[in-house]
Design a protein around this motif. Structure first.
Motif, PDB file in Angstrom:
ATOM      1  N   ASP A   1      10.042 -20.878 -26.206  1.00 13.25           N
ATOM      2  CA  ASP A   1       9.657 -20.771 -27.358  1.00 13.25           C
ATOM      3  C   ASP A   1      10.923 -20.585 -28.479  1.00 13.25           C
ATOM      4  OD1 ASP A   1       6.990 -20.446 -26.841  1.00 13.25           O
ATOM      5  OD2 ASP A   1       7.043 -18.413 -26.637  1.00 13.25           O
ATOM      6  N   ASP A   2      11.940 -19.993 -27.836  1.00 13.54           N
ATOM      7  CA  ASP A   2      13.271 -19.911 -28.822  1.00 13.54           C
ATOM      8  C   ASP A   2      13.915 -21.381 -28.893  1.00 13.54           C
ATOM      9  OD1 ASP A   2      14.091 -19.375 -26.248  1.00 13.54           O
ATOM     10  OD2 ASP A   2      15.566 -18.200 -26.848  1.00 13.54           O
ATOM     11  N   LYS A   3      13.655 -22.250 -27.953  1.00 11.53           N
ATOM     12  CA  LYS A   3      14.276 -23.402 -27.788  1.00 11.53           C
ATOM     13  C   LYS A   3      13.360 -24.834 -27.857  1.00 11.53           C
ATOM     14  CE  LYS A   3      18.479 -21.574 -26.864  1.00 11.53           C
ATOM     15  NZ  LYS A   3      19.552 -21.731 -27.874  1.00 11.53           N
ATOM     16  N   PHE A   4      12.428 -24.142 -28.512  1.00  5.66           N
ATOM     17  CA  PHE A   4      11.526 -25.304 -28.695  1.00  5.66           C
ATOM     18  C   PHE A   4      11.811 -26.514 -29.944  1.00  5.66           C
ATOM     19  CE2 PHE A   4       7.208 -27.493 -29.363  1.00  5.66           C
ATOM     20  CZ  PHE A   4       6.726 -27.445 -28.140  1.00  5.66           C
ATOM     21  N   PRO A   5      11.662 -27.809 -29.738  1.00  5.37           N
ATOM     22  CA  PRO A   5      12.270 -28.944 -30.569  1.00  5.37           C
ATOM     23  C   PRO A   5      11.507 -28.515 -31.948  1.00  5.37           C
ATOM     24  CG  PRO A   5      11.506 -29.891 -28.530  1.00  5.37           C
ATOM     25  CD  PRO A   5      10.947 -28.507 -28.472  1.00  5.37           C
ATOM     26  N   PRO A   6      12.256 -29.048 -33.111  1.00  4.73           N
ATOM     27  CA  PRO A   6      11.608 -28.913 -34.494  1.00  4.73           C
ATOM     28  C   PRO A   6      10.076 -29.691 -34.599  1.00  4.73           C
ATOM     29  CG  PRO A   6      13.713 -29.694 -34.490  1.00  4.73           C
ATOM     30  CD  PRO A   6      13.445 -29.665 -33.057  1.00  4.73           C
ATOM     31  N   MET A   7       9.261 -29.238 -35.630  1.00  3.27           N
ATOM     32  CA  MET A   7       7.934 -29.402 -35.590  1.00  3.27           C
ATOM     33  C   MET A   7       8.037 -31.153 -35.716  1.00  3.27           C
ATOM     34  SD  MET A   7       6.338 -27.128 -34.709  1.00  3.27           S
ATOM     35  CE  MET A   7       4.705 -27.737 -35.080  1.00  3.27           C
ATOM     36  N   HIS A   8       8.869 -31.654 -36.322  1.00  4.50           N
ATOM     37  CA  HIS A   8       8.886 -33.168 -36.661  1.00  4.50           C
ATOM     38  C   HIS A   8       9.049 -33.983 -35.546  1.00  4.50           C
ATOM     39  CE1 HIS A   8      13.178 -32.018 -37.673  1.00  4.50           C
ATOM     40  NE2 HIS A   8      13.349 -33.451 -37.264  1.00  4.50           N
ATOM     41  N   MET A   9       9.474 -33.456 -34.393  1.00  8.59           N
ATOM     42  CA  MET A   9       9.592 -34.231 -33.049  1.00  8.59           C
ATOM     43  C   MET A   9       8.524 -33.906 -32.014  1.00  8.59           C
ATOM     44  SD  MET A   9      13.640 -33.350 -32.295  1.00  8.59           S
ATOM     45  CE  MET A   9      14.725 -33.277 -33.506  1.00  8.59           C
ATOM     46  N   PRO A  10       7.701 -35.031 -32.136  1.00  7.35           N
ATOM     47  CA  PRO A  10       6.466 -34.872 -31.162  1.00  7.35           C
ATOM     48  C   PRO A  10       7.006 -35.048 -29.760  1.00  7.35           C
ATOM     49  CG  PRO A  10       6.602 -37.143 -32.144  1.00  7.35           C
ATOM     50  CD  PRO A  10       7.755 -36.334 -32.845  1.00  7.35           C
TER      51      PRO A  10
END
Length: 251
Positions: free
Chosen positions: A138-147
């Motif tokens: 959760d703390d290393k999830f890619p930015p929301m604009h990266m599918p």
């Protein structure tokens, strides 16, 4: 079904299936992943890398694509390969004694996607083989604009669009909807919405998307004419080549 992709620049992760070298990894750059994996598995004489030759078979399990050009992709590749040398990854801890090399590669990647300058790019994280997928914490999830995508991909060449140039070599005249000045062929963008006729200078639209931000590279924004929300990188990829010179993605 394989997804088709134009102007492809990708950085991939290979996983060794050879029982004598199983677990080894290799990171590389390609503009045609299907051709590149064949080269790796055929060896140096067929264009494969020396580090992968005679150690196959290899499987391409993950690829990051959507880079604006080959330079930014190659710099991403270098940093992923050399986290201890990259000034942007000095804060990243070394490989743990109990950590597999493959998991270490994913840990490096998850960090890279979240830090500048790469977190400003509209990248795609594509798992080519779900068997090797790792979930991002959760703390290393890619930015929301990266599918996060799944499945194979096919690259195809892009023919020049008539919106950019005419067959006889002459160019159409366009007026920027933001500054009302003429746009030369190498300085304009046009909306991705087929029914929208909006034309803007690259820099005019970049400033509009950035607003009061002190970044030099926008992520997304709304078309000033039709209002649809688009990714900056999608606009740039459609306008082949004009990204160069606007931003340099450092190591």
């Amino acid at each position: 079904m394989a997804e088709e992709n134009e102007d492809f620049y990708g950085v991939y992760l290979l996983y060794c299936l050879n029982e004598n070298f199983k677990g080894r990894t290799y990171i590389g750059y390609t503009n045609d992943p299907n051709h590149r994996i064949k080269q790796h598995n055929k060896g140096v004489k067929s264009g494969g890398a020396r580090k992968t030759s005679i150690r196959g078979p290899w499987e391409m399990v993950l690829i990051i694509h959507g880079f604006p050009n080959d330079i930014s992709a190659l710099r991403f590749e270098w940093a992923w390969q050399n986290p201890k040398k990259s000034r942007r990854l000095k804060h990243l801890g070394p490989k743990l004694r109990t950590e597999k090399v493959y998991d270490y590669c994913i840990r490096i990647l998850s960090e890279m996607l979240r830090i500048c300058p790469w977190n400003r790019l509209a990248l795609n994280i594509r798992w080519l083989n779900a068997e090797y997928q790792r979930d991002f914490s959760d703390d290393k999830f890619p930015p929301m604009h990266m599918p996060i995508c799944y499945g194979p991909i096919v690259c195809k060449k892009v023919m020049p669009s008539n919106n950019v140039s005419l067959l006889d070599g002459s160019f159409k005249s366009h007026i920027c909807v933001l500054c009302a000045r003429n746009c030369s062929p190498d300085t304009y963008l046009y909306c991705l919405e087929p029914d929208c006729q909006a034309i803007t200078h690259v820099l005019c639209l970049a400033k509009r998307f950035l607003g009061s931000s002190d970044h030099i590279l926008p992520i997304d924004g709304e078309c000033p004419a039709c209002g649809i929300r688009v990714l900056w990188a999608d606009l740039i990829r459609r306008k082949n080549g004009c990204y160069k010179g606007l931003v340099t993605v450092g190591k």
